[in-house]
Design a protein around this motif. Structure first.
Motif, mmCIF file in Angstrom:
data_model
loop_
_atom_site.group_PDB
_atom_site.id
_atom_site.type_symbol
_atom_site.label_atom_id
_atom_site.label_comp_id
_atom_site.label_asym_id
_atom_site.label_seq_id
_atom_site.Cartn_x
_atom_site.Cartn_y
_atom_site.Cartn_z
ATOM 1 N N GLU A 38 0.814 -1.215 0.000
ATOM 2 C CA GLU A 38 0.000 0.000 0.000
ATOM 3 C C GLU A 38 0.852 1.273 0.000
ATOM 4 N N ASP A 39 2.007 1.241 0.671
ATOM 5 C CA ASP A 39 2.817 2.448 0.782
ATOM 6 C C ASP A 39 3.832 2.611 -0.345
ATOM 7 N N HIS A 92 5.130 3.434 -4.171
ATOM 8 C CA HIS A 92 4.711 4.389 -5.198
ATOM 9 C C HIS A 92 4.161 3.630 -6.421
ATOM 10 N N LYS A 93 2.906 3.893 -6.718
ATOM 11 C CA LYS A 93 2.270 3.256 -7.877
ATOM 12 C C LYS A 93 1.934 4.334 -8.902
ATOM 13 N N GLU A 94 2.154 3.992 -10.168
ATOM 14 C CA GLU A 94 1.912 4.945 -11.247
ATOM 15 C C GLU A 94 1.173 4.241 -12.385
ATOM 16 N N GLU A 105 -9.021 7.380 -10.143
ATOM 17 C CA GLU A 105 -8.940 8.469 -9.162
ATOM 18 C C GLU A 105 -9.877 8.219 -7.985
ATOM 19 N N PHE A 130 -8.579 4.525 -6.311
ATOM 20 C CA PHE A 130 -7.157 4.462 -5.932
ATOM 21 C C PHE A 130 -6.542 5.858 -5.972
ATOM 22 N N HIS A 165 -4.300 7.180 -4.319
ATOM 23 C CA HIS A 165 -2.851 7.196 -4.074
ATOM 24 C C HIS A 165 -2.041 6.846 -5.323
ATOM 25 N N SER A 208 -2.669 -3.659 -4.317
ATOM 26 C CA SER A 208 -2.917 -2.946 -3.070
ATOM 27 C C SER A 208 -3.075 -3.872 -1.873
#
Length: 92
Positions: A2-3, A5-7, A31, A34, A36, A91
């Motif tokens: 979860e922490d 960096h996802k792109e 958006e 998710f 984040h 996630s």
């Protein structure tokens, strides 16, 4: 995960009609579910070098990266649901 960096990279072009229909639905869904996940829309006509480096030869293409590493790639025919499903798996 979860922490991390996802792109999400969305490759599109001005002449891609599928892109025009899919883009607003996909980006809104990502958006909402998710927030984040960083989203980058790449216009293949404006970012030619990056498109080539990313090995994108057809449209639309969506690439999901975690910590800069490509995890999933979708090209041409895919659904918003498929992308959301993969993001859910990342996630967990």
């Amino acid at each position: 995960m979860e922490d991390q960096h996802k792109e999400l990279l969305y490759f599109t072009g001005k002449t891609c009609n599928v892109c025009k229909v899919l883009k607003p639905k996909l980006l809104a869904a990502v958006e909402e579910e998710f927030p984040h996940v960083a989203i980058r829309v790449v216009d293949v006509e404006e970012e030619i070098e990056f498109t080539g480096q990313s090995m994108v030869f057809t449209l639309p293409v969506v690439i999901i990266k975690v910590e800069g590493k490509e995890m999933y790639r979708f090209a041409r025919s895919f659904s918003v649901y498929e992308i959301l499903d993969k993001l859910k798996r990342l996630s967990v």
